[in-house]
Design an enzyme around this catalytic site. Structure first.
Site, PDB file in Angstrom:
ATOM      1  N   ASN A  56       0.857  -1.185   0.000  1.00 15.12           N
ATOM      2  CA  ASN A  56       0.000   0.000   0.000  1.00 15.12           C
ATOM      3  C   ASN A  56       0.896   1.240   0.000  1.00 15.12           C
ATOM      4  OD1 ASN A  56      -1.792   2.051   0.528  1.00 15.12           O
ATOM      5  ND2 ASN A  56      -2.328   1.368   2.594  1.00 15.12           N
ATOM      6  N   TRP A  57       1.020   1.863  -1.166  1.00 14.29           N
ATOM      7  CA  TRP A  57       1.943   3.007  -1.285  1.00 14.29           C
ATOM      8  C   TRP A  57       1.383   4.275  -0.652  1.00 14.29           C
ATOM      9  CZ3 TRP A  57       3.502   2.472  -7.193  1.00 14.29           C
ATOM     10  CH2 TRP A  57       4.213   1.287  -7.360  1.00 14.29           C
ATOM     11  N   LYS A  58       0.111   4.282  -0.313  1.00 13.81           N
ATOM     12  CA  LYS A  58      -0.542   5.471   0.250  1.00 13.81           C
ATOM     13  C   LYS A  58      -0.309   6.676  -0.678  1.00 13.81           C
ATOM     14  CE  LYS A  58      -0.242   3.349   4.707  1.00 13.81           C
ATOM     15  NZ  LYS A  58      -0.200   3.456   6.150  1.00 13.81           N
ATOM     16  N   HIS A 116      -9.521   1.037   4.824  1.00 12.88           N
ATOM     17  CA  HIS A 116      -8.239   1.235   5.512  1.00 12.88           C
ATOM     18  C   HIS A 116      -8.466   2.171   6.699  1.00 12.88           C
ATOM     19  CE1 HIS A 116      -4.187   2.623   6.358  1.00 12.88           C
ATOM     20  NE2 HIS A 116      -3.784   1.492   5.811  1.00 12.88           N
ATOM     21  N   GLU A 159      -6.940   4.644   7.715  1.00  8.81           N
ATOM     22  CA  GLU A 159      -6.813   6.081   7.399  1.00  8.81           C
ATOM     23  C   GLU A 159      -8.097   6.602   6.753  1.00  8.81           C
ATOM     24  OE1 GLU A 159      -3.041   5.650   5.391  1.00  8.81           O
ATOM     25  OE2 GLU A 159      -2.190   5.123   7.332  1.00  8.81           O
ATOM     26  N   GLU A 199      -5.364  -5.018  10.618  1.00  7.31           N
ATOM     27  CA  GLU A 199      -4.350  -3.990  10.842  1.00  7.31           C
ATOM     28  C   GLU A 199      -4.668  -3.244  12.139  1.00  7.31           C
ATOM     29  OE1 GLU A 199      -2.290  -2.763   6.953  1.00  7.31           O
ATOM     30  OE2 GLU A 199      -4.091  -1.556   7.111  1.00  7.31           O
ATOM     31  N   GLY A 245       2.379   2.361  10.783  1.00  7.50           N
ATOM     32  CA  GLY A 245       3.334   3.465  10.633  1.00  7.50           C
ATOM     33  C   GLY A 245       4.001   3.888  11.936  1.00  7.50           C
ATOM     34  N   SER A 284       3.420  -1.966  10.328  1.00  7.32           N
ATOM     35  CA  SER A 284       4.872  -1.965  10.522  1.00  7.32           C
ATOM     36  C   SER A 284       5.542  -3.306  10.186  1.00  7.32           C
ATOM     37  CB  SER A 284       5.225  -1.531  11.949  1.00  7.32           C
ATOM     38  OG  SER A 284       4.751  -0.224  12.191  1.00  7.32           O
ATOM     39  N   GLY A 295       2.852  -1.082   4.313  1.00  9.15           N
ATOM     40  CA  GLY A 295       2.834   0.333   3.962  1.00  9.15           C
ATOM     41  C   GLY A 295       4.246   0.812   3.672  1.00  9.15           C
ATOM     42  N   GLY A 296       4.865   1.458   4.659  1.00  9.34           N
ATOM     43  CA  GLY A 296       6.186   2.079   4.501  1.00  9.34           C
ATOM     44  C   GLY A 296       7.207   1.213   3.775  1.00  9.34           C
TER      45      GLY A 296
HETATM   46  P1  PGA Z   1       2.825   0.401   7.650  1.00 12.24           P
HETATM   47  O1  PGA Z   1       1.354   0.576   6.986  1.00 12.24           O
HETATM   48  O2  PGA Z   1       3.391  -0.888   7.101  1.00 12.24           O
HETATM   49  O3  PGA Z   1       3.587   1.609   7.214  1.00 12.24           O
HETATM   50  O4  PGA Z   1       2.620   0.322   9.130  1.00 12.24           O
HETATM   51  C1  PGA Z   1       0.501  -0.520   6.822  1.00 12.24           C
HETATM   52  C2  PGA Z   1      -0.805  -0.066   6.218  1.00 12.24           C
HETATM   53  O5  PGA Z   1      -1.276   1.036   6.550  1.00 12.24           O
HETATM   54  O6  PGA Z   1      -1.402  -0.787   5.395  1.00 12.24           O
END
Ligand code: PGA
Length: 252
Positions: free
Chosen positions: A9-11, A95, A97, A168, A174, A214, A235-236
């Site tokens: 997930n590149w956001k 998600h 967010e 999640e 993050g 993470s 994500g990251g």
């Molecule tokens: P993260 O994000 O790996 O940066 O914690 C995961 C996600 O939001 O899908």
């Protein structure tokens, strides 16, 4: 046997130049074969670029969000058929967010899941508790409520049977904090049992349930060794090709 899915997930990150570099290096370093399904989720403006670079490769792509309506006067939104038009296989829905920053409700998320499946997409349905809910031991209840909104939708059982679920914990996204493999496994098995009781055992047994929050190559081995963790939503670390591929390699 459920296949492992490693999803990036590149956001809201990237540019044409950065994505060109990232996808070129992913394609060059991905093993020719392994037991893993790979997928990336670029921002919507870069989905066409992902399509032209990834077509014919082992890496699928998808959207990070979708509108709950099929078409029309919804300024700023992207429809499920538009994602399909650009070759998307998957779409992330719900998600944290989207839930917490954009106040998406469980009911709206259920509509999105149904419309995505009707268009032929595979939703990656995100569920998980906040830090405060975790501390007050509400994880189970929160996830049940999130799943119930989908299960109770008239088309929801069918839609969920064609979906992937991603657990999640919001406090792990993050933050560098990860659920321990044992804790994640415990939540995953509860999700699988809940799907089994409320949708069907066959659906539950074959459903891919991913862990996210993470995930890095150095914690992925123990997470992916758990019997009910069928992959990761990253994500990251998905912005770094070495780390992203390294996570998939932890499965073998
Ligand atoms: P993260 O994000 O790996 O940066 O914690 C995961 C996600 O939001 O899908």
């Amino acid at each position: 046997m459920r296949k492992t899915l490693i999803a990036g997930n590149w956001k809201m990150n990237g540019s044409q130049a950065a994505i060109d570099q990232l996808l070129s290096s992913l394609k060059a370093s991905l093993p020719e074969r392994d037991n893993v399904d790979w997928a990336v989720f670029p921002p919507s403006t870069y989905i066409a670029q992902a399509q032209s670079m990834l077509e014919g490769s082992r890496i699928a792509w998808g959207g990070q969000n979708v509108c709950e309506h099929p078409e029309g006067a919804y300024t700023g939104e992207v429809s499920a058929s538009m994602l399909v038009d650009f070759g998307c296989k998957y779409v992330i829905i719900g998600h944290s967010e989207r839930r917490h920053i954009y106040n998406e409700t469980n009911e709206q998320i259920a509509e999105k899941i149904v419309i995505a499946v009707e268009a032929g997409l595979t939703p990656v349905i995100c569920v998980g508790e906040t830090q405060a809910q975790f501390e007050s031991e509400m994880t189970r209840e929160v996830i049940r409520t999130q799943l119930d909104a989908v299960i109770n939708h008239p088309e929801g059982k069918e839609a969920i049977s064609r979906s992937v679920i991603a657990y999640e914990p919001v406090w792990a996204i993050g933050t560098g904090l990860t659920a321990t493999p044992e804790l994640a496994q415990d939540v995953h098995i509860r999700i699988r049992s809940y799907i089994s009781e409320n949708v069907g055992k066959k659906v539950a047994d074959s459903m891919q349930i991913l862990y996210g929050g993470s995930v890095k190559p150095d914690n992925a081995t123990n997470l992916l060794a758990q019997p009910d963790i069928d992959g990761c939503l990253v994500g990251g670390a998905s912005l770094d090709p070495t780390k992203f591929i390294g996570i998939g390699k932890c499965k073998n």
